[in-house]
Motif scaffolding. Structure first.
Motif, PDB file in Angstrom:
ATOM      1  N   ASP A 156      -6.348  -3.790   2.798  1.00  0.00           N
ATOM      2  CA  ASP A 156      -7.566  -2.974   2.695  1.00  0.00           C
ATOM      3  C   ASP A 156      -7.192  -1.493   2.773  1.00  0.00           C
ATOM      4  O   ASP A 156      -6.014  -1.142   2.808  1.00  0.00           O
ATOM      5  CB  ASP A 156      -8.588  -3.385   3.764  1.00  0.00           C
ATOM      6  CG  ASP A 156      -8.133  -3.063   5.183  1.00  0.00           C
ATOM      7  OD1 ASP A 156      -7.169  -2.263   5.352  1.00  0.00           O
ATOM      8  OD2 ASP A 156      -8.731  -3.600   6.133  1.00  0.00           O
ATOM      9  N   GLU A 157      -8.219  -0.630   2.808  1.00  0.00           N
ATOM     10  CA  GLU A 157      -7.948   0.822   2.767  1.00  0.00           C
ATOM     11  C   GLU A 157      -7.216   1.328   4.018  1.00  0.00           C
ATOM     12  O   GLU A 157      -6.584   2.380   3.994  1.00  0.00           O
ATOM     13  CB  GLU A 157      -9.241   1.619   2.510  1.00  0.00           C
ATOM     14  CG  GLU A 157     -10.303   1.547   3.586  1.00  0.00           C
ATOM     15  CD  GLU A 157     -11.091   0.220   3.579  1.00  0.00           C
ATOM     16  OE1 GLU A 157     -11.935   0.066   4.476  1.00  0.00           O
ATOM     17  OE2 GLU A 157     -10.864  -0.652   2.711  1.00  0.00           O
ATOM     18  N   ASN A 158      -7.272   0.544   5.121  1.00  0.00           N
ATOM     19  CA  ASN A 158      -6.538   0.942   6.323  1.00  0.00           C
ATOM     20  C   ASN A 158      -5.099   0.400   6.333  1.00  0.00           C
ATOM     21  O   ASN A 158      -4.372   0.560   7.303  1.00  0.00           O
ATOM     22  CB  ASN A 158      -7.243   0.419   7.578  1.00  0.00           C
ATOM     23  CG  ASN A 158      -8.581   1.080   7.778  1.00  0.00           C
ATOM     24  OD1 ASN A 158      -8.715   2.289   7.551  1.00  0.00           O
ATOM     25  ND2 ASN A 158      -9.571   0.304   8.184  1.00  0.00           N
ATOM     26  N   GLY A 159      -4.728  -0.279   5.256  1.00  0.00           N
ATOM     27  CA  GLY A 159      -3.385  -0.842   5.199  1.00  0.00           C
ATOM     28  C   GLY A 159      -3.274  -2.166   5.934  1.00  0.00           C
ATOM     29  O   GLY A 159      -2.177  -2.642   6.210  1.00  0.00           O
TER      30      GLY A 159
ATOM     31  N   LYS B 161       0.838  -1.205   0.000  1.00  0.00           N
ATOM     32  CA  LYS B 161       0.000   0.000   0.000  1.00  0.00           C
ATOM     33  C   LYS B 161       0.870   1.252   0.000  1.00  0.00           C
ATOM     34  O   LYS B 161       1.800   1.349   0.792  1.00  0.00           O
ATOM     35  CB  LYS B 161      -0.866   0.026   1.269  1.00  0.00           C
ATOM     36  CG  LYS B 161      -1.943  -1.035   1.280  1.00  0.00           C
ATOM     37  CD  LYS B 161      -3.115  -0.581   0.448  1.00  0.00           C
ATOM     38  CE  LYS B 161      -3.951  -1.779   0.057  1.00  0.00           C
ATOM     39  NZ  LYS B 161      -4.975  -1.462  -0.898  1.00  0.00           N
TER      40      LYS B 161
END
Ligand SMILES: *Cc1c(COP(=O)(O)O)cnc(C)c1O
Length: 409
Positions: free
Chosen positions: A149-152, A12
């Motif tokens: 995911d979007e939170n890493g 990411k």
């Protein structure tokens, strides 16, 4: 066409510090007048000069290499005996760790990543959240995770939340894991772990046949006599833990490069068919093939960290940085902020003022105070709402940061 390792594409947004670098570069380009007074308390890099004892030892070693009679070529891959013995005698006195258990390297970042070479696929791996990003990204690269995911957060890793409620030491998980990364004193939270907390982790590892990868890079900053400096102070750890140490933060070796792993004979992993194999034997084999040793002058410099003069100079460096940490703690506390860490580690971990995210606080500090800090969310989802201030700086810079903080908030 040559196939690449697709796992790299799962990573990411890149490593945290390049992103900070990009924002700082954009800011200094737009504000050239402020560049000379920018204070960097972001990346955890030391600032003070190498100890004299280290400098002298390295100069002498270079002179030896410069003379045919004392020249040395390749050294032992695992490190010179003089350094391995100095480490065992000084850093692990009374803990029954021998020179043979120590593998000298060019630093702990590499070691904590490279160690994955000797572990197989299918392990359940636990990391803390927030975390030193190297542990996570190296597992992604080698294929031990699914997508992020979007939170890493990556599928397949077990995240152990470190919060103010648990004093930033994770609770023992309900599920069984095979490998656990622990780092105390901690980067980024500055927390330390008590004997009881570490004993609970060692007991868990023994019960579940797990291995603890214990990163003690900040051991030298422990001030409290009750806080363990090594995992091997804990009963049973020699059967389940490896310890990573570095000369970077105590001896100021971030640019010189030297670290080591401790691997006792009694730590084992298993083959696919359940046969017990010594971890030390595998790491030794891996080292002989993929590494040709840390450089001779560097190993002589590292040895000098344990001389009487070296010890005194390291103590003075630690005192300097911990004095900085105390000033930062006081300034943030006086501003009414919730402050953690900075007592046994050179990092102060601060809850952001109400309503600000970690990156909001980063941008505010940069644009309004001309100070670089590290956003807590860069270390994991549980770091959101916090920022880290590094105490690695000159006293004058830290005093100035305290002043600017007070003017800002
Ligand atoms: C600084 C640091 C290290 C040491 O890294 P080197 O490669 O030896 O410089 C290891 N672990 C953590 C958590 C660190 O912050």
């Amino acid at each position: 066409m040559a196939r690449i390792n697709d796992n790299f594409l799962k990573l990411k947004a890149g490593y945290l510090f390049p992103e900070i670098g990009r924002r700082v570069a954009a800011y200094t380009e737009a504000n050239a007048d402020k560049a000379s007074t920018l204070i960097r308390c972001g990346i955890g890099d030391v600032t003070e000069a190498l100890p004299k004892a280290v400098q002298e030892a390295m100069h002498k070693a270079v002179d030896e290499l410069g003379c045919r009679d004392t020249f040395r070529g390749y050294g032992p891959e695992q490190g010179y005996g003089f350094l391995r013995e100095a480490i065992a005698d000084n850093a692990f006195a009374g803990l029954d760790i021998s020179a043979d258990d120590i593998f000298v390297s060019d630093g702990s970042k590499c070691d904590t990543g490279n160690i994955l070479d000797i572990f197989g696929k299918g392990n359940t791996i636990a990391v803390t959240d927030p975390v030193y990003p190297v542990y996570v990204d190296t597992n992604v690269m080698i294929g031990n995770t699914g997508e992020g995911d979007e939170n890493g957060r990556y599928e397949g890793l077990v995240y152990l939340a470190c919060t103010a409620e648990n004093d930033f030491v994770p609770a023992i998980p309900k599920e069984k894991v095979d490998i656990i990364y622990l780092c105390y004193p901690n980067n980024p939270t500055g927390a330390s772990a008590t004997r009881e907390q570490l004993q609970a982790w060692v007991d868990y590892a023994l019960k579940n046949d797990a291995i603890i990868l214990y990163d003690a890079a900040y051991e030298a900053f422990i001030q409290d006599a009750d806080v363990p400096k090594s995992i091997y102070e804990i009963e049973g750890a020699k059967e389940c833990a490896l310890e990573f140490r570095s000369f970077s933060k105590n001896g100021g070796f971030t640019g010189v490069r030297c670290g080591y792993i401790v691997i006792p004979d009694s730590v084992f992993g298993s083959t696919a068919t359940g046969e017990k194999i010594s971890i030390k034997q595998l790491w030794s084999r891996r080292t002989s093939t993929k590494f040709n040793g840390a450089s001779y002058p560097v190993q002589r410099g590292a040895e000098a960290v344990f001389s009487d003069a070296g010890k005194a100079e390291v103590a003075a460096l630690v005192e300097h940085y911990m004095g900085n940490a105390a000033l930062l703690r006081t300034a943030c506390t006086e501003l009414g902020l919730k402050v953690f860490g900075g007592e046994n580690a050179p990092y102060v971990w601060v809850a952001c003022p109400a309503g600000l995210s970690s990156w909001d606080m980063f941008d505010k500090m940069l644009s309004e105070a001309n100070v670089v800090i590290t956003p807590g969310s860069g270390f994991g989802a549980a770091g959101e709402g916090y920022f880290r201030i590094s105490a690695f700086n000159s006293r004058a810079n830290v005093e100035e940061v305290c002043k600017r903080l007070k003017a800002l908030l």
